[in-house]
Write an enzyme that holds these catalytic residues in place. Sequence first.
Site, PDB file in Angstrom:
ATOM      1  N   HIS A  59      49.824  28.821  52.853  1.00 20.59           N
ATOM      2  CA  HIS A  59      49.734  27.536  52.120  1.00 20.59           C
ATOM      3  C   HIS A  59      48.822  27.661  50.896  1.00 20.59           C
ATOM      4  O   HIS A  59      48.071  26.737  50.577  1.00 20.59           O
ATOM      5  CB  HIS A  59      49.243  26.412  53.043  1.00 20.59           C
ATOM      6  CG  HIS A  59      50.174  26.137  54.182  1.00 20.59           C
ATOM      7  ND1 HIS A  59      51.250  25.292  54.061  1.00 20.59           N
ATOM      8  CD2 HIS A  59      50.189  26.606  55.447  1.00 20.59           C
ATOM      9  CE1 HIS A  59      51.894  25.245  55.233  1.00 20.59           C
ATOM     10  NE2 HIS A  59      51.278  26.050  56.079  1.00 20.59           N
ATOM     11  N   ASN A 132      53.902  20.003  58.657  1.00 21.83           N
ATOM     12  CA  ASN A 132      54.876  20.630  57.761  1.00 21.83           C
ATOM     13  C   ASN A 132      56.010  19.650  57.473  1.00 21.83           C
ATOM     14  O   ASN A 132      56.059  18.570  58.058  1.00 21.83           O
ATOM     15  CB  ASN A 132      55.468  21.883  58.425  1.00 21.83           C
ATOM     16  CG  ASN A 132      54.557  23.102  58.309  1.00 21.83           C
ATOM     17  OD1 ASN A 132      53.809  23.237  57.348  1.00 21.83           O
ATOM     18  ND2 ASN A 132      54.629  23.981  59.283  1.00 21.83           N
ATOM     19  N   TYR A 342      41.673  26.829  61.932  1.00 20.94           N
ATOM     20  CA  TYR A 342      41.671  26.187  60.607  1.00 20.94           C
ATOM     21  C   TYR A 342      40.252  25.969  60.098  1.00 20.94           C
ATOM     22  O   TYR A 342      39.921  26.305  58.958  1.00 20.94           O
ATOM     23  CB  TYR A 342      42.472  24.877  60.633  1.00 20.94           C
ATOM     24  CG  TYR A 342      43.950  25.140  60.479  1.00 20.94           C
ATOM     25  CD1 TYR A 342      44.623  25.962  61.379  1.00 20.94           C
ATOM     26  CD2 TYR A 342      44.676  24.604  59.437  1.00 20.94           C
ATOM     27  CE1 TYR A 342      45.970  26.240  61.241  1.00 20.94           C
ATOM     28  CE2 TYR A 342      46.035  24.872  59.287  1.00 20.94           C
ATOM     29  CZ  TYR A 342      46.673  25.683  60.191  1.00 20.94           C
ATOM     30  OH  TYR A 342      48.001  25.959  60.048  1.00 20.94           O
TER      31      TYR A 342
END
Length: 499
Positions: A59, A132, A342
Amino acid sequence: MANPKNGSCPALTTADGNPIGMQQALTAGPRGPVLMQDVQLLEQMQHFNRERIPERIVHAKGSGAYGTFTVTNDVTKYTKAAFLQKVGKKTDVFLRFSTVAGERGAADAERDVRGFALKFYTEDGNWDMVGNNTPVFFIRDPYKFAMFIHTQKRDPKSNMRCMDMQWDFWSLCPESLHQVTILFSDRGIPASYRNVNGYGSHTYSLVDDKGERVWCKFHFKTKQGIKNLMDDEAGSLISDDRESHQRDLFNAIERGEFPQWRFCIQVMTQKQAEKFRWNPFDLTKVWPHADFPLIEVGTLELNRNPDNYHAEVEQSSFSPSALVPGIGPSPDKMLQARLMSYADAHRYRVGGNYHQLPVNKPRCPFANYQRDGVMATAESYGPQPNYWPNSLDQAPEPNEQHKDPAWDLGQVVVDRFDSTVDHDDYTQAGDLFRMFDEGRRDRLATRIAGVLGQARREVQTRQLCHFFRADPDYGRRIAEKLGIDVSEFQESGMATAGA
Ligand code: NDP
């Protein structure tokens, strides 16, 4: 200090605020050399060397905007999330769209999944819905995540994208078939970020004010309608404009055309989960709408462009671990891994205090015992104590009311369960294929044959078996375009749906 040329402009200074007299190199004579003493020049060049932060491994290329979320339907029977407690209530948000595989300079209009990462600045802190534009993903076991991304990036020797590497992996991981079918369908190249749906993809949990838990999926349906590019349209667009999606989103918001999405949930009780024909926590599966209808929650609108791309979009940091009371995780193995990775990625990429940047900072009061680290400011913690438990007044205390209700896991066995056995990887991919009309089926087969044809023959035939298992027509069409005789698949029984 005022600028002497124009009273309204600020005076030019160094980073320390010292006024700068001239913007020319300080030299011994007009032809040089430059002097060490030119601290203004040295500072400028040294800061320039430090302008980039590591790009996201996935990303990397993205576009972001601020907006508002408004509750339109009462869902308090499912969740106590404070920002969802009243119809009409508004919450500020920040949304970052992205492509997945390309690097920071990649073209926007490429065939790829799109990231849809949404930060809600709620009164109980930030809720990050890091999803997504597809309801499923390629894998279900986090062990495969880094491996999968390696195949989407560059070959270690040639430094080029490699179709053999991609299809070798996919053909050995049939759980990817559903997402592969979406990726190569007409929805594989969105016309713009305004024209994509967003999905939480994982199963999450919702908890009500009595501590009852249901499982749920998040859906954001574009009010602009789904619009996509055909391959030739995307090709000519990219040759003119690599920033097409950034441009479209930015310009639309500047014009006052604020894109909107309908936020909906699907809800499944624990009893339904026990009887569901698929594992409800398997990220490669959807929950059919006929069985679990969409329940409207609210409207998301994007209505303000960031002022500074690097500060607000590049440094924006989303993590599925940012959860508010009333919204929680599920046993989904991929989600469990993302809960850790993350935030860890942002600590590496942006820094240990990434939460303190304005775009990431909660808009509600917050207090904890985490301290110091690179670039820490005293603003958030000041003289507050840095240990717990303590007997001091005014020190932050946990509040049991926000505790996630216990999970009853029954009698469980801890093991490394094989995530490739006892799974139906074909029915939902086949269901999707069967939704397509003749034109969509043909384009899907043409695109897949175009890239699968670049892989070794052995990889092609292994992958063809998966298409045949999803639907014989799916396999046959691709085999024909690859020039492979389908009789060998029929003889081996692969051309039977669900075989
Ligand atoms: P439904 O007919 O109830 O749902 C169809 C869903 O598929 C809609 O959300 C629709 O999105 C979406 N869809 C329609 N055309 C395409 C396409 N060309 N590519 C991708 N998605 C498309 O069927 P099911 O719920 O049984 O799902 C069937 C298949 O639809 C699934 O296997 C999955 O691939 C796909 N899908 C399912 C979703 C779900 O949550 N159940 C969500 C998204 C996709 P829209 O209404 O926006 O056009």
